[in-house]
Design an enzyme around this catalytic site. Structure first.
Site, PDB file in Angstrom:
ATOM      1  N   GLY A 232      -1.500  36.793  22.225  1.00  0.00           N
ATOM      2  CA  GLY A 232      -0.489  37.800  21.896  1.00  0.00           C
ATOM      3  C   GLY A 232       0.840  37.233  22.358  1.00  0.00           C
TER       4      GLY A 232
ATOM      5  N   LYS B 228     -10.080  24.533  22.974  1.00  0.00           N
ATOM      6  CA  LYS B 228      -9.939  25.117  24.315  1.00  0.00           C
ATOM      7  C   LYS B 228     -11.033  24.595  25.241  1.00  0.00           C
ATOM      8  CE  LYS B 228      -7.479  29.204  22.793  1.00  0.00           C
ATOM      9  NZ  LYS B 228      -7.682  30.508  22.162  1.00  0.00           N
TER      10      LYS B 228
ATOM     11  N   LYS C  97      -2.282  24.663  22.729  1.00  0.00           N
ATOM     12  CA  LYS C  97      -3.615  24.177  23.158  1.00  0.00           C
ATOM     13  C   LYS C  97      -4.019  22.917  22.415  1.00  0.00           C
ATOM     14  CE  LYS C  97      -4.372  27.904  20.463  1.00  0.00           C
ATOM     15  NZ  LYS C  97      -4.161  29.299  20.647  1.00  0.00           N
TER      16      LYS C  97
ATOM     17  N   ARG D 271      12.009  24.485  12.833  1.00  0.00           N
ATOM     18  CA  ARG D 271      11.889  23.719  11.590  1.00  0.00           C
ATOM     19  C   ARG D 271      13.000  24.139  10.638  1.00  0.00           C
ATOM     20  NH1 ARG D 271       5.898  24.047  10.161  1.00  0.00           N
ATOM     21  NH2 ARG D 271       6.491  26.163  10.654  1.00  0.00           N
TER      22      ARG D 271
ATOM     23  N   VAL E 110       5.693  33.216  19.573  1.00  0.00           N
ATOM     24  CA  VAL E 110       5.751  33.057  21.034  1.00  0.00           C
ATOM     25  C   VAL E 110       7.186  32.747  21.482  1.00  0.00           C
ATOM     26  CG1 VAL E 110       4.959  31.645  22.975  1.00  0.00           C
ATOM     27  CG2 VAL E 110       3.330  32.350  21.198  1.00  0.00           C
TER      28      VAL E 110
HETATM   29  N1  NAP Z   1       0.607  33.499  19.038  1.00  0.00           N
HETATM   30  C1  NAP Z   1      -0.107  33.619  20.175  1.00  0.00           C
HETATM   31  O1  NAP Z   1      -0.498  34.713  20.577  1.00  0.00           O
HETATM   32  C2  NAP Z   1      -0.424  32.389  20.998  1.00  0.00           C
HETATM   33  C3  NAP Z   1      -1.150  32.520  22.184  1.00  0.00           C
HETATM   34  C4  NAP Z   1      -1.404  31.396  22.982  1.00  0.00           C
HETATM   35  C5  NAP Z   1      -0.966  30.163  22.557  1.00  0.00           C
HETATM   36  N2  NAP Z   1      -0.273  30.056  21.362  1.00  0.00           N
HETATM   37  C6  NAP Z   1       0.199  28.727  20.977  1.00  0.00           C
HETATM   38  O2  NAP Z   1       1.621  28.752  21.053  1.00  0.00           O
HETATM   39  C7  NAP Z   1       2.186  27.897  20.038  1.00  0.00           C
HETATM   40  C8  NAP Z   1       3.153  28.705  19.180  1.00  0.00           C
HETATM   41  O3  NAP Z   1       2.434  29.765  18.557  1.00  0.00           O
HETATM   42  P1  NAP Z   1       3.186  30.777  17.567  1.00  0.00           P
HETATM   43  O4  NAP Z   1       2.212  31.844  17.272  1.00  0.00           O
HETATM   44  O5  NAP Z   1       4.520  31.124  18.114  1.00  0.00           O
HETATM   45  O6  NAP Z   1       3.364  29.837  16.272  1.00  0.00           O
HETATM   46  P2  NAP Z   1       4.426  30.046  15.090  1.00  0.00           P
HETATM   47  O7  NAP Z   1       4.817  31.471  14.972  1.00  0.00           O
HETATM   48  O8  NAP Z   1       3.838  29.341  13.921  1.00  0.00           O
HETATM   49  O9  NAP Z   1       5.735  29.233  15.605  1.00  0.00           O
HETATM   50  C9  NAP Z   1       5.785  27.862  15.644  1.00  0.00           C
HETATM   51  C10 NAP Z   1       7.222  27.409  15.855  1.00  0.00           C
HETATM   52  O10 NAP Z   1       7.254  25.978  15.819  1.00  0.00           O
HETATM   53  C11 NAP Z   1       8.325  25.563  14.963  1.00  0.00           C
HETATM   54  N3  NAP Z   1       7.946  24.294  14.350  1.00  0.00           N
HETATM   55  C12 NAP Z   1       6.778  23.970  13.732  1.00  0.00           C
HETATM   56  N4  NAP Z   1       6.811  22.691  13.287  1.00  0.00           N
HETATM   57  C13 NAP Z   1       8.023  22.203  13.650  1.00  0.00           C
HETATM   58  C14 NAP Z   1       8.656  20.951  13.468  1.00  0.00           C
HETATM   59  N5  NAP Z   1       8.064  19.943  12.821  1.00  0.00           N
HETATM   60  N6  NAP Z   1       9.912  20.784  13.970  1.00  0.00           N
HETATM   61  C15 NAP Z   1      10.533  21.797  14.623  1.00  0.00           C
HETATM   62  N7  NAP Z   1       9.977  23.022  14.813  1.00  0.00           N
HETATM   63  C16 NAP Z   1       8.742  23.214  14.329  1.00  0.00           C
HETATM   64  C17 NAP Z   1       8.463  26.654  13.928  1.00  0.00           C
HETATM   65  O11 NAP Z   1       9.749  26.603  13.374  1.00  0.00           O
HETATM   66  P3  NAP Z   1      10.197  27.651  12.211  1.00  0.00           P
HETATM   67  O12 NAP Z   1      10.128  29.005  12.867  1.00  0.00           O
HETATM   68  O13 NAP Z   1      11.576  27.259  11.857  1.00  0.00           O
HETATM   69  O14 NAP Z   1       9.188  27.503  11.109  1.00  0.00           O
HETATM   70  C18 NAP Z   1       8.187  27.896  14.776  1.00  0.00           C
HETATM   71  O15 NAP Z   1       9.385  28.333  15.369  1.00  0.00           O
HETATM   72  C19 NAP Z   1       1.000  27.331  19.246  1.00  0.00           C
HETATM   73  O16 NAP Z   1       0.715  26.056  19.743  1.00  0.00           O
HETATM   74  C20 NAP Z   1      -0.138  28.323  19.546  1.00  0.00           C
HETATM   75  O17 NAP Z   1      -1.418  27.716  19.473  1.00  0.00           O
HETATM   76  C21 NAP Z   1       0.010  31.124  20.583  1.00  0.00           C
END
Ligand code: NAP
Length: 431
Positions: free
Chosen positions: A314, A217, A117, A60, A31
């Site tokens: 997405g 949710k 969420k 991270r 995202v």
């Molecule tokens: N993907 C979707 O379609 C979608 C839709 C609606 C809502 N969401 C929500 O949006 C959020 C992000 O989703 P995503 O799919 O982008 O997840 P993701 O790809 O796993 O990305 C998570 C990000 O958080 C960083 N992170 C995690 N733990 C950390 C820490 N302790 N300190 C600093 N940074 C940290 C990670 O860093 P690194 O990259 O360095 O590991 C990564 O950049 C989630 O809460 C998810 O539920 C996602």
């Protein structure tokens, strides 16, 4: 799409009349990277008179390769918090460190928009109250049904948002898996693998399949509709794992389908809810949602049949919703608090899960008994049968009149112990 991330040396006079907004970005995962790719497209944001410049991001692993032009990144929350932001977009994967950082930002009066969420489900009411106390904004449209802009529609409408009952498909991944089972008659594991390959699952797919993501949710929706805190762990939750293509064939023969549902209603006894697979009549609006689509059907004091649907998740649509939230946060920020309707933080009373009909897959150890014999057997255990399917191999499907899950479990355990018959029960909604 080419990604041109603005940097500090971009001259503001290059785009006259636009106000440049300094954005802090929490997370550069799927995202966060989509936000970083879309944010610089000032042309599309011109109508709001804004352009975004990402001035810092928290991750991270600072050395990870990103599919966007990399803003200044840090892995140190304190360093991130030293930045000067007009708005912060939060897209971290977990409750912590997001909670602590968002509290600090709101406490300083910085508006925050989030897609997280788990954060909103756990601390949403507390953070919303903090935002209001500090005269700033917390927005979370992207955290539930990210591609269906409906939460904002309720935010300033206390009468319309007096919702009593909701039925929803809020986890697009589960809907994708079940749609594949229904349409392609594949195995559950093959459908799950396909969802993974297409990047539809959460980093931990068990959150999708188990119903945990949907329960989070529901917690969030309950808070938005003023029902108070409905802790996700108090919601009766059933995994979609274990459903088979045959279950869908039987549902179809009953002019129904099976959807990964969230159901909740506010009753005099409290909030009665469940999360899990459920048989729905084909004419129900949610029955038509296939693939990764999500939808929500609402009834309340002034609305009886309100239905929203669209892409549930997405990266791109979530990023677009976050940026729209950021625009809205900035436009409302100085004028008034983020919400006209402020849900009062209180813990909701949780009533028992609703009494529903059931479809029970029944697997016999040897020769399959006649339908009348099956009906008789269930009746002996105080279960009222409304339909028994034809046999497929050593299985029949039994449709039962409404009863509680406790009464059903008790009867099915007795049947299993006495007759060595295996059962798998799916809830069935009539409307
Ligand atoms: N993907 C979707 O379609 C979608 C839709 C609606 C809502 N969401 C929500 O949006 C959020 C992000 O989703 P995503 O799919 O982008 O997840 P993701 O790809 O796993 O990305 C998570 C990000 O958080 C960083 N992170 C995690 N733990 C950390 C820490 N302790 N300190 C600093 N940074 C940290 C990670 O860093 P690194 O990259 O360095 O590991 C990564 O950049 C989630 O809460 C998810 O539920 C996602």
């Amino acid at each position: 799409m080419s990604a041109v991330l603005e940097t500090d040396d971009v001259s503001e006079s290059a785009v006259p009349g636009l106000r440049t907004i300094k954005v802090g970005l929490l997370g550069l995962g799927q995202v966060g990277q989509a936000v970083a790719r879309i944010a610089p497209e000032a042309a599309r944001l011109k109508h709001a008179g804004l352009r975004f410049r990402i001035t810092g991001a928290l991750v991270r692993d600072v050395n990870k390769v990103r599919r966007c032009q990399k803003p200044r990144v840090t892995s140190n929350p304190s360093a991130f918090l030293r930045g000067n932001y007009d708005v912060v977009i939060e897209a971290l994967s977990n409750v912590e460190p997001a909670h602590g950082i968002v509290r600090r930002l709101l406490g300083r009066g910085v508006p925050v928009v989030t897609a997280n969420k788990a954060l909103v489900a756990t601390h949403g009411l507390e953070l919303a109250a903090l935002a209001i106390r500090r005269g700033t904004t917390l927005r979370y449209e992207a955290s539930a049904l990210a591609g269906v802009p409906f939460l904002g529609a309720f935010a300033a409408r206390p009468l319309v948002s007096d919702v009593h009952r909701l039925t929803a498909v809020v986890n697009g991944t589960s809907n994708f898996i079940l749609s594949k089972l229904e349409r392609e008659q594949c195995t559950f594991d093959a459908a799950l693998e396909d969802a993974r390959r297409l990047g539809l699952t959460e980093p931990d797919a068990t959150r999708d399949v188990s119903g945990q993501d949907s329960a989070d949710k529901l917690t969030l929706l309950a808070a938005i509709f003023g029902w108070g805190t409905v802790p996700a762990f108090r919601i009766s939750t059933q995994s979609i794992h274990g459903l088979s293509a045959r279950d869908f064939a039987i549902a179809r023969s009953l002019t129904s389908t099976i959807k990964p549902l969230v159901f909740a209603k506010r009753t005099a006894a409290g909030i009665s809810a469940f999360v899990g697979p459920a048989v729905l009549p084909q004419e129900h609006p949610l029955a038509s949602l296939v693939g990764a689509l999500s939808g929500i059907h609402l009834s309340g004091s002034f609305i009886s049949d309100l239905f929203f649907s669209g892409p549930g998740a997405g990266p791109d649509i979530t990023a677009a919703t976050l940026l729209d939230d950021a625009v809205e946060a900035l436009c409302t920020h100085t004028a008034r608090p983020g919400r006209a309707v402020v849900p009062t933080p209180h813990v909701a009373t949780i009533a028992s899960a609703p009494t529903t009909g059931w479809l029970v897959r029944t697997t016999f150890p040897g020769v399959v008994p006649q339908a009348a014999t099956v009906e008789q057997l269930f009746s002996t255990h105080h279960l009222t049968t409304t339909h028994v399917s034809d046999a497929i191999d050593n299985q029949r499907w039994v449709r039962l009149a409404p009863l509680t899950s406790e009464a059903l479990d008790f009867a099915l355990n007795r049947i299993a112990a006495t007759h060595r018959i295996q059962t798998f029960a799916i809830r069935a909604l009539q409307e």
